[in-house]
Every structure is written in structure tokens, then in C-alpha cells.
Design a protein around this motif. Structure first.
Motif, PDB file in Angstrom:
ATOM      1  N   ALA A   1       0.825  -1.212   0.000  1.00  0.00           N
ATOM      2  CA  ALA A   1       0.000   0.000   0.000  1.00  0.00           C
ATOM      3  C   ALA A   1       0.857   1.258   0.000  1.00  0.00           C
ATOM      4  N   GLU A   2       2.078   1.179   0.540  1.00  0.00           N
ATOM      5  CA  GLU A   2       2.968   2.344   0.580  1.00  0.00           C
ATOM      6  C   GLU A   2       3.560   2.670  -0.786  1.00  0.00           C
ATOM      7  N   LEU A   3       3.656   1.669  -1.668  1.00  0.00           N
ATOM      8  CA  LEU A   3       4.151   1.893  -3.031  1.00  0.00           C
ATOM      9  C   LEU A   3       3.059   2.609  -3.819  1.00  0.00           C
ATOM     10  N   PRO A   4       3.376   3.727  -4.489  1.00  0.00           N
ATOM     11  CA  PRO A   4       2.347   4.415  -5.274  1.00  0.00           C
ATOM     12  C   PRO A   4       1.693   3.462  -6.279  1.00  0.00           C
ATOM     13  N   ALA A   5       0.382   3.569  -6.417  1.00  0.00           N
ATOM     14  CA  ALA A   5      -0.373   2.658  -7.282  1.00  0.00           C
ATOM     15  C   ALA A   5       0.159   2.670  -8.713  1.00  0.00           C
ATOM     16  N   ALA A   6       0.480   3.847  -9.232  1.00  0.00           N
ATOM     17  CA  ALA A   6       0.974   3.942 -10.609  1.00  0.00           C
ATOM     18  C   ALA A   6       2.305   3.216 -10.778  1.00  0.00           C
ATOM     19  N   ALA A   7       3.150   3.260  -9.763  1.00  0.00           N
ATOM     20  CA  ALA A   7       4.437   2.568  -9.827  1.00  0.00           C
ATOM     21  C   ALA A   7       4.228   1.052  -9.815  1.00  0.00           C
ATOM     22  N   GLY A   8       3.286   0.577  -9.007  1.00  0.00           N
ATOM     23  CA  GLY A   8       2.981  -0.855  -8.972  1.00  0.00           C
ATOM     24  C   GLY A   8       2.422  -1.347 -10.302  1.00  0.00           C
ATOM     25  N   GLN A   9       1.542  -0.573 -10.895  1.00  0.00           N
ATOM     26  CA  GLN A   9       0.987  -0.937 -12.193  1.00  0.00           C
ATOM     27  C   GLN A   9       2.075  -0.946 -13.264  1.00  0.00           C
ATOM     28  N   GLN A  10       3.014  -0.019 -13.147  1.00  0.00           N
ATOM     29  CA  GLN A  10       4.109   0.052 -14.117  1.00  0.00           C
ATOM     30  C   GLN A  10       5.003  -1.182 -14.020  1.00  0.00           C
ATOM     31  N   VAL A  11       5.205  -1.703 -12.819  1.00  0.00           N
ATOM     32  CA  VAL A  11       5.981  -2.936 -12.642  1.00  0.00           C
ATOM     33  C   VAL A  11       5.326  -4.066 -13.434  1.00  0.00           C
ATOM     34  N   LEU A  12       4.010  -4.157 -13.347  1.00  0.00           N
ATOM     35  CA  LEU A  12       3.296  -5.222 -14.050  1.00  0.00           C
ATOM     36  C   LEU A  12       3.370  -5.035 -15.567  1.00  0.00           C
ATOM     37  N   ARG A  13       3.346  -3.800 -16.026  1.00  0.00           N
ATOM     38  CA  ARG A  13       3.492  -3.536 -17.471  1.00  0.00           C
ATOM     39  C   ARG A  13       4.894  -3.904 -17.951  1.00  0.00           C
ATOM     40  N   HIS A  14       5.900  -3.621 -17.113  1.00  0.00           N
ATOM     41  CA  HIS A  14       7.266  -3.999 -17.476  1.00  0.00           C
ATOM     42  C   HIS A  14       7.397  -5.525 -17.572  1.00  0.00           C
ATOM     43  N   LEU A  15       6.697  -6.234 -16.701  1.00  0.00           N
ATOM     44  CA  LEU A  15       6.716  -7.695 -16.757  1.00  0.00           C
ATOM     45  C   LEU A  15       6.043  -8.182 -18.038  1.00  0.00           C
ATOM     46  N   ASP A  16       4.949  -7.543 -18.430  1.00  0.00           N
ATOM     47  CA  ASP A  16       4.320  -7.856 -19.720  1.00  0.00           C
ATOM     48  C   ASP A  16       5.330  -7.706 -20.857  1.00  0.00           C
ATOM     49  N   ARG A  17       6.049  -6.580 -20.851  1.00  0.00           N
ATOM     50  CA  ARG A  17       7.023  -6.319 -21.912  1.00  0.00           C
ATOM     51  C   ARG A  17       8.131  -7.367 -21.900  1.00  0.00           C
ATOM     52  N   ALA A  18       8.566  -7.789 -20.709  1.00  0.00           N
ATOM     53  CA  ALA A  18       9.613  -8.812 -20.615  1.00  0.00           C
ATOM     54  C   ALA A  18       9.146 -10.118 -21.250  1.00  0.00           C
ATOM     55  N   PHE A  19       7.902 -10.508 -20.997  1.00  0.00           N
ATOM     56  CA  PHE A  19       7.371 -11.728 -21.614  1.00  0.00           C
ATOM     57  C   PHE A  19       7.172 -11.550 -23.113  1.00  0.00           C
ATOM     58  N   ASP A  20       6.664 -10.388 -23.539  1.00  0.00           N
ATOM     59  CA  ASP A  20       6.498 -10.128 -24.972  1.00  0.00           C
ATOM     60  C   ASP A  20       7.840 -10.237 -25.691  1.00  0.00           C
ATOM     61  N   ASN A  21       8.879  -9.674 -25.109  1.00  0.00           N
ATOM     62  CA  ASN A  21      10.207  -9.745 -25.720  1.00  0.00           C
ATOM     63  C   ASN A  21      10.725 -11.180 -25.760  1.00  0.00           C
TER      64      ASN A  21
ATOM     65  N   PHE B   1       8.963 -13.963 -25.958  1.00  0.00           N
ATOM     66  CA  PHE B   1       8.237 -14.756 -26.950  1.00  0.00           C
ATOM     67  C   PHE B   1       8.383 -14.223 -28.379  1.00  0.00           C
ATOM     68  N   ASN B   2       9.042 -13.096 -28.548  1.00  0.00           N
ATOM     69  CA  ASN B   2       9.291 -12.535 -29.874  1.00  0.00           C
ATOM     70  C   ASN B   2      10.556 -13.189 -30.434  1.00  0.00           C
ATOM     71  N   PRO B   3      10.427 -13.985 -31.510  1.00  0.00           N
ATOM     72  CA  PRO B   3      11.606 -14.701 -32.027  1.00  0.00           C
ATOM     73  C   PRO B   3      12.714 -13.780 -32.551  1.00  0.00           C
ATOM     74  N   SER B   4      12.377 -12.559 -32.899  1.00  0.00           N
ATOM     75  CA  SER B   4      13.408 -11.656 -33.411  1.00  0.00           C
ATOM     76  C   SER B   4      14.057 -10.825 -32.300  1.00  0.00           C
ATOM     77  N   HIS B   5      13.670 -11.074 -31.052  1.00  0.00           N
ATOM     78  CA  HIS B   5      14.236 -10.335 -29.921  1.00  0.00           C
ATOM     79  C   HIS B   5      15.145 -11.279 -29.127  1.00  0.00           C
ATOM     80  N   PRO B   6      16.319 -10.834 -28.718  1.00  0.00           N
ATOM     81  CA  PRO B   6      17.265 -11.725 -28.023  1.00  0.00           C
ATOM     82  C   PRO B   6      16.987 -11.909 -26.524  1.00  0.00           C
ATOM     83  N   ALA B   7      15.827 -11.505 -26.032  1.00  0.00           N
ATOM     84  CA  ALA B   7      15.549 -11.557 -24.590  1.00  0.00           C
ATOM     85  C   ALA B   7      15.461 -12.992 -24.080  1.00  0.00           C
ATOM     86  N   THR B   8      15.865 -13.162 -22.829  1.00  0.00           N
ATOM     87  CA  THR B   8      15.728 -14.451 -22.153  1.00  0.00           C
ATOM     88  C   THR B   8      14.443 -14.421 -21.316  1.00  0.00           C
TER      89      THR B   8
END
Length: 116
Positions: free
Chosen positions: A70-90, A92-99
């Protein structure tokens, strides 16, 4: 996929502000780890892929029950989840070198993102 157009700012916080920012950084890291664990668990149990939109609903409920979250600003917490989405998108993208997204250790660089 939209390129990251964010800006970085150098801050010179007071001692009290530094303590709050450090606390938020640890909370953001812990949220990343919990969200990653939740996604892995749900996929193993039900074969369902979770995204940030669904996890944000869980985050809202958890903020009412968990003090450090609750002490973490809500927008910052939501941004963490969006960054995790991007990590998974990268990953599963065969042209991206992400692990596959990894759990963040306590010694990991602290970072708190705010949209807008």
C-alpha cells in the motif's frame, strides 16, 4: 510494439526522501517477484497466461491488505506489471534476443518507474 520513450531524471533527495525511494525500490522488486511467481503458478496449474490488466485487479485488492504494498504508489505498482508484460512479450518474440524473465535479487539495482 511501441519503443520506450521514457525520460530519466537525476534526483538529489534529502535523507528522508532517500529512505522512502529506497523502500519503494524494494517494494517494486518484491512486486515483480510476486507477479512473476503468480504468472508461473497460474500457467502451471491452469495453462492460463496472465497479463498486467488482470494482475492489476489483484494488486488493487492486495494493497488493502498488505502494508508495504500500500505504501508503493499505485501507478508505480501498475508500471511494474506492465514492465513484466514487456519482458514476456520480448521473450516470446523470435526476433528479440531476450531471455525468460528472471526473479530480481535483493542486490539488484533499485528502480521505481512512474508513467507520464
Amino acid at each position: 510494439m511501441k519503443a520506450d520513450t521514457g525520460r530519466k531524471y537525476r534526483l538529489y533527495p534529502t535523507r528522508g526522501q532517500e529512505e522512502v525511494l529506497t523502500k519503494w525500490g524494494h517494494s517494486a522488486r518484491a512486486l515483480w517477484n510476486l507477479a512473476l511467481e503468480q504468472r508461473q503458478y497460474v500457467y502451471k496449474q491452469r495453462g492460463v497466461t496472465m497479463r498486467a490488466v488482470e494482475q492489476c485487479l489483484h494488486l488493487t485488492a492486495a494493497r488493502g491488505e498488505i502494508d508495504w504494498l500500500a505504501e508503493l504508489p499505485a501507478a508505480a505498482g501498475q508500471q511494474v506489471l506492465r514492465h513484466l508484460d514487456r519482458a514476456f512479450d520480448n521473450f516470446f518474440n523470435p526476433s528479440h534476443p531476450a531471455t525468460y524473465p528472471k526473479f530480481k535479487k535483493r542486490g539488484h539495482q533499485l528502480k521505481v518507474s512512474f508513467p507520464g
